[in-house]
Design a protein around this motif. Structure first.
Motif, PDB file in Angstrom:
ATOM      1  N   THR A 146     -30.050 -66.707 140.964  1.00 50.73           N
ATOM      2  CA  THR A 146     -30.570 -68.052 141.167  1.00 50.73           C
ATOM      3  C   THR A 146     -30.115 -68.616 142.512  1.00 50.73           C
ATOM      4  OG1 THR A 146     -30.473 -68.364 138.778  1.00 50.73           O
ATOM      5  CG2 THR A 146     -30.697 -70.342 140.127  1.00 50.73           C
ATOM      6  N   LEU A 147     -28.835 -68.404 142.820  1.00 55.96           N
ATOM      7  CA  LEU A 147     -28.326 -68.921 144.087  1.00 55.96           C
ATOM      8  C   LEU A 147     -29.041 -68.257 145.272  1.00 55.96           C
ATOM      9  CD1 LEU A 147     -24.497 -69.268 143.408  1.00 55.96           C
ATOM     10  CD2 LEU A 147     -26.158 -71.080 143.888  1.00 55.96           C
ATOM     11  N   ILE A 148     -29.289 -66.970 145.162  1.00 59.91           N
ATOM     12  CA  ILE A 148     -30.004 -66.306 146.267  1.00 59.91           C
ATOM     13  C   ILE A 148     -31.409 -66.883 146.398  1.00 59.91           C
ATOM     14  CG2 ILE A 148     -30.949 -64.116 147.094  1.00 59.91           C
ATOM     15  CD1 ILE A 148     -28.499 -62.726 145.937  1.00 59.91           C
ATOM     16  N   ASN A 149     -32.058 -67.164 145.263  1.00 57.40           N
ATOM     17  CA  ASN A 149     -33.368 -67.821 145.330  1.00 57.40           C
ATOM     18  C   ASN A 149     -33.281 -69.161 146.039  1.00 57.40           C
ATOM     19  OD1 ASN A 149     -34.937 -65.871 144.200  1.00 57.40           O
ATOM     20  ND2 ASN A 149     -34.857 -66.700 142.117  1.00 57.40           N
ATOM     21  N   ILE A 150     -32.204 -69.888 145.750  1.00 57.77           N
ATOM     22  CA  ILE A 150     -32.040 -71.187 146.413  1.00 57.77           C
ATOM     23  C   ILE A 150     -31.917 -70.971 147.926  1.00 57.77           C
ATOM     24  CG2 ILE A 150     -30.440 -73.108 146.734  1.00 57.77           C
ATOM     25  CD1 ILE A 150     -29.944 -73.077 143.745  1.00 57.77           C
ATOM     26  N   LEU A 151     -31.071 -70.008 148.288  1.00 56.93           N
ATOM     27  CA  LEU A 151     -30.887 -69.708 149.711  1.00 56.93           C
ATOM     28  C   LEU A 151     -32.231 -69.400 150.374  1.00 56.93           C
ATOM     29  CD1 LEU A 151     -28.247 -67.122 151.033  1.00 56.93           C
ATOM     30  CD2 LEU A 151     -30.552 -67.246 151.954  1.00 56.93           C
ATOM     31  N   LEU A 152     -33.007 -68.540 149.709  1.00 58.75           N
ATOM     32  CA  LEU A 152     -34.290 -68.135 150.282  1.00 58.75           C
ATOM     33  C   LEU A 152     -35.263 -69.306 150.364  1.00 58.75           C
ATOM     34  CD1 LEU A 152     -34.639 -64.757 148.368  1.00 58.75           C
ATOM     35  CD2 LEU A 152     -34.219 -65.037 150.826  1.00 58.75           C
ATOM     36  N   ALA A 153     -35.309 -70.088 149.289  1.00 64.07           N
ATOM     37  CA  ALA A 153     -36.244 -71.211 149.260  1.00 64.07           C
ATOM     38  C   ALA A 153     -35.898 -72.223 150.340  1.00 64.07           C
ATOM     39  CB  ALA A 153     -36.235 -71.865 147.887  1.00 64.07           C
ATOM     40  N   VAL A 154     -34.604 -72.498 150.489  1.00 62.41           N
ATOM     41  CA  VAL A 154     -34.199 -73.483 151.492  1.00 62.41           C
ATOM     42  C   VAL A 154     -34.544 -72.975 152.894  1.00 62.41           C
ATOM     43  CG1 VAL A 154     -32.218 -74.602 152.544  1.00 62.41           C
ATOM     44  CG2 VAL A 154     -32.459 -74.571 150.070  1.00 62.41           C
ATOM     45  N   SER A 155     -34.334 -71.678 153.121  1.00 68.52           N
ATOM     46  CA  SER A 155     -34.668 -71.170 154.454  1.00 68.52           C
ATOM     47  C   SER A 155     -36.182 -71.200 154.680  1.00 68.52           C
ATOM     48  CB  SER A 155     -34.119 -69.761 154.655  1.00 68.52           C
ATOM     49  OG  SER A 155     -34.749 -68.863 153.774  1.00 68.52           O
ATOM     50  N   LEU A 156     -36.954 -70.970 153.627  1.00 68.78           N
ATOM     51  CA  LEU A 156     -38.414 -71.011 153.797  1.00 68.78           C
ATOM     52  C   LEU A 156     -38.907 -72.437 153.991  1.00 68.78           C
ATOM     53  CD1 LEU A 156     -40.981 -69.263 153.898  1.00 68.78           C
ATOM     54  CD2 LEU A 156     -41.280 -69.698 151.472  1.00 68.78           C
ATOM     55  N   THR A 157     -38.224 -73.371 153.349  1.00 76.51           N
ATOM     56  CA  THR A 157     -38.672 -74.753 153.524  1.00 76.51           C
ATOM     57  C   THR A 157     -38.375 -75.213 154.943  1.00 76.51           C
ATOM     58  OG1 THR A 157     -39.020 -76.711 152.192  1.00 76.51           O
ATOM     59  CG2 THR A 157     -36.792 -76.349 152.916  1.00 76.51           C
ATOM     60  N   MET A 158     -37.413 -74.586 155.567  1.00 79.58           N
ATOM     61  CA  MET A 158     -37.202 -74.923 156.970  1.00 79.58           C
ATOM     62  C   MET A 158     -38.353 -74.377 157.821  1.00 79.58           C
ATOM     63  SD  MET A 158     -34.086 -74.240 159.512  1.00 79.58           S
ATOM     64  CE  MET A 158     -34.368 -72.513 159.397  1.00 79.58           C
ATOM     65  N   THR A 159     -38.693 -73.132 157.609  1.00 82.28           N
ATOM     66  CA  THR A 159     -39.786 -72.549 158.405  1.00 82.28           C
ATOM     67  C   THR A 159     -41.103 -73.274 158.136  1.00 82.28           C
ATOM     68  OG1 THR A 159     -38.763 -70.375 158.345  1.00 82.28           O
ATOM     69  CG2 THR A 159     -41.078 -70.450 158.885  1.00 82.28           C
ATOM     70  N   ASN A 160     -41.473 -73.349 156.885  1.00 84.68           N
ATOM     71  CA  ASN A 160     -42.802 -73.861 156.555  1.00 84.68           C
ATOM     72  C   ASN A 160     -42.831 -75.372 156.408  1.00 84.68           C
ATOM     73  OD1 ASN A 160     -43.380 -71.203 156.468  1.00 84.68           O
ATOM     74  ND2 ASN A 160     -44.298 -71.209 154.431  1.00 84.68           N
ATOM     75  N   GLY A 161     -41.765 -75.922 155.855  1.00 85.81           N
ATOM     76  CA  GLY A 161     -41.782 -77.345 155.559  1.00 85.81           C
ATOM     77  C   GLY A 161     -41.536 -78.201 156.785  1.00 85.81           C
ATOM     78  N   PHE A 162     -40.515 -77.844 157.552  1.00 86.00           N
ATOM     79  CA  PHE A 162     -40.155 -78.724 158.659  1.00 86.00           C
ATOM     80  C   PHE A 162     -41.237 -78.746 159.736  1.00 86.00           C
ATOM     81  CE2 PHE A 162     -35.228 -78.460 158.063  1.00 86.00           C
ATOM     82  CZ  PHE A 162     -35.397 -78.860 156.755  1.00 86.00           C
ATOM     83  N   THR A 163     -41.773 -77.561 160.072  1.00 80.72           N
ATOM     84  CA  THR A 163     -42.704 -77.534 161.197  1.00 80.72           C
ATOM     85  C   THR A 163     -44.150 -77.391 160.782  1.00 80.72           C
ATOM     86  OG1 THR A 163     -42.264 -75.186 161.339  1.00 80.72           O
ATOM     87  CG2 THR A 163     -41.112 -76.591 162.898  1.00 80.72           C
ATOM     88  N   GLY A 164     -44.392 -77.261 159.457  1.00 80.03           N
ATOM     89  CA  GLY A 164     -45.776 -77.168 159.009  1.00 80.03           C
ATOM     90  C   GLY A 164     -46.409 -75.811 159.260  1.00 80.03           C
ATOM     91  N   LEU A 165     -45.612 -74.781 159.517  1.00 77.93           N
ATOM     92  CA  LEU A 165     -46.158 -73.429 159.629  1.00 77.93           C
ATOM     93  C   LEU A 165     -46.538 -72.949 158.239  1.00 77.93           C
ATOM     94  CD1 LEU A 165     -43.539 -71.800 161.997  1.00 77.93           C
ATOM     95  CD2 LEU A 165     -45.906 -72.310 162.543  1.00 77.93           C
ATOM     96  N   PHE A 166     -47.251 -71.820 158.176  1.00 77.33           N
ATOM     97  CA  PHE A 166     -47.460 -71.258 156.855  1.00 77.33           C
ATOM     98  C   PHE A 166     -47.199 -69.771 156.918  1.00 77.33           C
ATOM     99  CE2 PHE A 166     -49.902 -69.920 153.088  1.00 77.33           C
ATOM    100  CZ  PHE A 166     -49.217 -70.684 152.162  1.00 77.33           C
ATOM    101  N   SER A 167     -45.916 -69.433 156.782  1.00 75.91           N
ATOM    102  CA  SER A 167     -45.542 -68.027 156.792  1.00 75.91           C
ATOM    103  C   SER A 167     -45.390 -67.540 155.367  1.00 75.91           C
ATOM    104  CB  SER A 167     -44.214 -67.851 157.529  1.00 75.91           C
ATOM    105  OG  SER A 167     -43.675 -66.572 157.241  1.00 75.91           O
ATOM    106  N   LEU A 168     -45.901 -66.349 155.113  1.00 77.41           N
ATOM    107  CA  LEU A 168     -45.723 -65.730 153.800  1.00 77.41           C
ATOM    108  C   LEU A 168     -44.812 -64.524 153.928  1.00 77.41           C
ATOM    109  CD1 LEU A 168     -49.454 -65.941 152.744  1.00 77.41           C
ATOM    110  CD2 LEU A 168     -47.571 -67.066 151.577  1.00 77.41           C
ATOM    111  N   GLY A 169     -44.140 -64.419 155.081  1.00 76.93           N
ATOM    112  CA  GLY A 169     -43.480 -63.162 155.408  1.00 76.93           C
ATOM    113  C   GLY A 169     -42.052 -62.995 154.934  1.00 76.93           C
ATOM    114  N   HIS A 170     -41.502 -63.948 154.202  1.00 78.55           N
ATOM    115  CA  HIS A 170     -40.109 -63.838 153.796  1.00 78.55           C
ATOM    116  C   HIS A 170     -39.726 -62.462 153.224  1.00 78.55           C
ATOM    117  CE1 HIS A 170     -38.039 -67.346 154.935  1.00 78.55           C
ATOM    118  NE2 HIS A 170     -37.257 -67.440 153.891  1.00 78.55           N
TER     119      HIS A 170
END
Ligand SMILES: Nc1ncnc2c1ncn2[C@@H]1O[C@H](COP(=O)(O)OP(=O)(O)OP(=O)(O)O)[C@@H](O)[C@H]1O
Ligand SMILES: [Mg+2]
Lengths: 297, 333, 241
Positions: free
Chosen positions: B46-70
């Protein structure tokens, strides 16, 4: 030309046809409502299993089967549009992606639940697997049938889009939705039609896919769907001839990659396709044949 | 954005971080002392999922990109890290093609995961240079394609990965406290970025790229930063996973994972760190609960269908996710 | 023929039409004038079903039939005889001229009738016939306007809503278009609701005029009265007078 080369050309033609059939729907849908439909490839899977089911009944004659598959694809395409995509029409592009991706995931997993993860063997009548001599070499009949039927579909669709009232309406909607409404065109009906046509052709591709490769499974559609999108980009998104041409270019490129390079590289064919995509995006973002005008947001 | 009434209870961003740390430490200590092995593994994942989700929200959420490449970056990071943590004695058998240079180099997991993350970041920099200038859907397709490219490579480079058979016997070095620490660091990093001027610049790019450029914000550089950093963190997080479950295959991180991560950040509100954490918790634990159901009723795949349908429903009724860009209960400075 | 009362329309977050009341009689030409952003285009879009109407009534009476415009989609209105020729022409540039015209009669399944209508349009605007198989995007601005009007006429309108037919056209071309409109009205009895920046020309051919401002009709009267109204002269005819 060597026999081997001719064999490869036939292969490229039939693989390219499959991509073209899927790419057409991709491109039509994008053209009309600017939606990148990640679930489109999964309709290929639906078509493949529809075929599988129809064959299993043992009652459907071979001439009728493709027609029934087309109908099944048309209905599933329309159903998906009606259930999932209609309510997000006009939403930001990213919302569109996410919803189509969700539908794709749902379709794949529904497939897993209902059909199981085991690949099914596909048994076309033996005629299709028979080989005929063509210019001195043997070619499987299925590899000739696929391009022939694809060509027929492409011609019929072009005639439909160019000359019929609904075809003209389709092009009108893709250029200017507002003006199209003022003509009394029902946008909902046109969009439904486009999804139906796209779904029908994708389902037909599914039938051929099973016939060519002999195996189908619930996850089979996604990657070919993505590749068809690559084909669409090659041809210029939103253009019908572009999608067909893009499909064939991709088919030939893939076959050439596998057929003419040392066997050790064959496993990298998917990597090659998406590498090619990135290369093309880099050199010609609007596709090899697309105009820059298609590039509007 | 419409001004909203200040919540009755609100903390500053720094206090929020302190609170999160406290909760995390409490949970980890509690699990280490009282938890079963199963619960600890569940918590780690679960914690690793949190880590991944938070990092993806930085890529996609902060700048509005849409990467599916995690998952592509995770796979990269994981394989690179495993090259350094795999038992030296068994490398000749499992990874015969390993370059001589690193054949005998054994690194502790944190260092190995860092190398994995850096590799992923480097690859992302090259990809980003190519596709970040293009419109959104190209990035989406290109990153999906990247997943397939990376999986294909992993499958074929079997002198390093053992191909489809996968690598087994990877040391279980990722303990719960270590993972918690990594997650905390990543959350802190993203949180800091969001509340610093650079984060506000990213959000400006997301809201209106043209306007942001007009006030002198270098949009492309910020997108690159968000993309590369997100990928590096994905590589890092991906490196942790095989050290929990001890196995790594080319299909460990694929399209479904990509979808689930996107689902998490969309439900959380694309850009809300707290939203990503809450949604990651919900989906990880909810998914685990449903897995029991899947097994009982032999309905493998039903969880994914539920997640997909829930996501569509969420988008229809709450297009901005749970929190939008906001951080609930946190004062905006 | 057309009765509009207390119309309110919201676009985005702003209430663009606050309280719009007007009436157009059968066989009339009515002109709707007002400065930029007054709500003219919004009015036409609401009447043809492109924008939802928040409040008020709008009815179309034709041959003893009554149509409620507040909750009707464009297709139904086109069938009833209300055709909207939108601002900026909005022709389909990638389609041929003939295809544009065909779409004007989209709801008409009688191919022979469609052919006859098309010939009428070609007689009206011969340049369209000459280039009928070319993409419409290649036409000049004036020709595009003719096509837009021709396309609207293909729908056999009884009430034609026209949004700024003079937009971006040379004076001679504008005059030609206005002559055509007057003929349409006089000879075929098409009722016109005409939105114009060129208030002078519009009021000159109009039986009735409405000055709209901030989403309501500020002044109404016969075309001639408005032309002579000192207030209108100053505010809207400044340039042309
Ligand atoms: N899509 C929209 N969303 C929100 N507001 C709009 C929209 N379109 C127009 N408006 C606003 O509605 C008001 C009226 O616009 P409208 O187009 O009806 O004016 P108009 O009288 O036709 O002006 P013009 O003479 O310039 O064509 C304007 O203030 C405009 O800003
Ligand atoms: Mg206007």
């Amino acid at each position: 030309m060597s026999d081997y080369a001719i064999q490869q050309i036939v292969n490229g033609l039939s693989l390219g046809s499959l991509y073209a059939l899927v790419a057409i729907g991709f491109s039509l849908i994008y053209g009309v409502i600017r939606l990148v439909n990640f679930a489109h490839g999964d309709l290929m899977m639906v078509g493949a299993f529809a075929t599988f089911g129809l064959i299993a009944t043992d009652h459907v004659p071979w001439v009728v089967l493709p027609l029934l598959v087309l109908v099944a694809g048309f209905l599933s395409g329309g159903l998906v549009e009606r259930l999932a995509f209609r309510s997000i029409r006009g939403a930001p592009m990213i919302t569109g992606f996410i919803v189509t991706l969700s539908v794709s995931v749902a379709l794949q997993n529904l497939g897993l639940i209902l059909l199981g993860a085991q690949p099914r063997n596909f048994s076309f009548p033996a005629v299709f697997r028979e080989r005929v001599a063509l210019g001195g070499i043997d070619v499987a009949i299925i590899d000739l049938t696929i391009p022939a039927v694809t060509l027929l579909c492409a011609v019929l669709l072009t005639v439909f889009v160019k000359t019929t009232r609904m075809g003209i309406a389709m092009r009108a909607v893709s250029e200017n939705t507002l003006a199209a409404r003022l003509m009394g065109i029902s946008i909902n009906r046109v969009v439904l039609l486009v999804f139906g046509i796209g779904g029908a052709l994708a389902a037909l591709a599914g039938l051929f896919w099973g016939g060519k490769f002999g195996q189908i499974d619930p996850l089979m559609g996604f990657v070919p769907g993505l590749k068809a999108f690559v084909a669409t980009i090659i041809g210029g998104v939103g253009s019908l001839p572009g999608a067909i041409l893009g499909g064939y270019i991709l088919g030939f490129a893939e076959v050439a990659f596998v057929g003419f390079l040392p066997a050790a590289y064959a496993g990298y064919r998917d990597a090659f396709v998406f590498g090619l995509l990135i290369l093309i995006l880099l050199v010609r973002p609007s596709g090899l044949f697309g105009s820059t005008e298609e590039e509007r947001a | 954005m419409t001004p909203r009434a200040a919540p009755r209870f609100a903390v500053s961003p720094t206090q929020a971080l302190a609170l999160f740390t406290l909760l995390l430490v409490g949970a980890v200590v509690g699990l280490e002392v009282f938890g079963s092995g199963y619960l600890r593994t569940l918590a780690a994942l679960t914690l690793i999922n949190i880590l991944l989700a938070v990092s993806l929200t930085m890529t996609n959420g902060f700048t509005g990109l849409f990467s599916l490449g995690h998952p592509a970056f995770m796979t990269l990071g994981a394989y690179v890290a495993v090259m350094f943590t795999y038992p030296v004695g068994r490398r000749g058998f499992a990874m015969p093609d390993l370059p001589d240079m690193i054949r005998d180099v054994a690194l502790p997991l944190p260092a190995a995961a860092t190398v994995g993350g850096l590799t992923a970041g480097l690859v992302a920099a090259v990809i980003g240079l190519l596709v970040l200038r293009l419109r959104t859907h190209y990035l989406a397709v290109a990153t999906l394609g990247l997943i397939i490219v990376v999986q294909t490579l992993a499958l074929n480079l079997d002198g390093l990965t053992r191909g489809g058979r996968g690598l087994t016997g990877i040391p279980r070095e990722a303990s719960l406290p270590l993972i918690a620490l990594c997650t905390l660091l990543v959350v802190m990093l993203c949180w800091r970025i969001k509340h610093a001027s650079i984060g506000r610049a990213m959000l400006a790019v997301r809201e209106n790229e043209m306007a942001a450029r007009c006030v002198g914000i270098h949009a492309f550089r910020l997108k690159m930063l968000a993309f590369v950093l997100g990928a590096a963190l994905a590589g890092f997080g991906g490196a942790l996973l095989p050290h929990v479950v001890s196995v790594m295959t080319p299909k460990s991180f694929g399209l479904m994972l990509s979808f689930n991560l996107v689902a998490i950040i969309v439900v959380g509100g694309q850009g809300s760190v707290i939203g990503a954490i809450v949604a990651a918790l919900a989906i990880s634990l909810g998914g685990e609960a449903l897995r029991g159901l899947e097994e009982t009723f032999q309905l493998y795949g039903i969880t994914q269908v539920i997640v997909a349908v829930a996501l569509i429903a969420a988008l229809m009724w709450r297009p901005k996710g749970l929190f939008g860009l906001r951080e609930p209960l946190v004062r905006t400075p | 023929m057309l009765t509009v009362e207390g119309l309110q329309v919201t676009r985005g977050r702003t209430r663009v039409l606050t309280d719009l009341t007007l009436e157009v009689g059968a066989g009339e030409i009515a002109a709707l004038i007002g400065s930029n952003g007054a709500g003219k285009t919004t009015t036409l879009m609401a009447l043809s079903g492109l924008l939802p109407i928040a409040q008020g009534t709008a009815t179309l009476r034709l041959d003893g039939q009554t149509f409620d415009l507040t909750r009707a989609d464009p297709a139904k209105l086109v069938r009833a005889g209300l055709v909207h020729c939108p601002e900026g022409r909005q022709i389909f540039t990638r389609l041929t001229i003939e295809e544009n015209l065909r779409l004007g009669a989209f709801l008409n399944r009688d191919e022979a009738r469609v052919r006859a209508l098309m010939d009428e349009i070609y007689a009206l605007f011969p340049v369209l016939r000459e280039r009928r198989h070319e993409a419409a995007g290649g036409l000049s601005g004036g020709e595009q306007m003719m096509l837009a009007i021709g396309r609207a006429l293909m729908g056999e309108p009884r009430l034609l809503l026209l949004d700024e037919p003079s937009l971006g056209l040379a004076p001679q071309v504008t005059e030609r278009i206005f002559d055509t409109l007057r003929d349409l009205n006089a000879e075929r009895g098409v009722t016109l609701l005409l939105v114009e920046q060129n208030a002078m020309m519009a009021l000159d051919i109009a039986h009735r005029g409405f000055v709209i401002r901030e989403g309501r009709v500020e002044l109404a009267g016969s075309g001639r009265d408005l032309l002579e109204d000192p207030h209108v002269m100053g505010a809207y005819l400044g340039l042309s007078a």
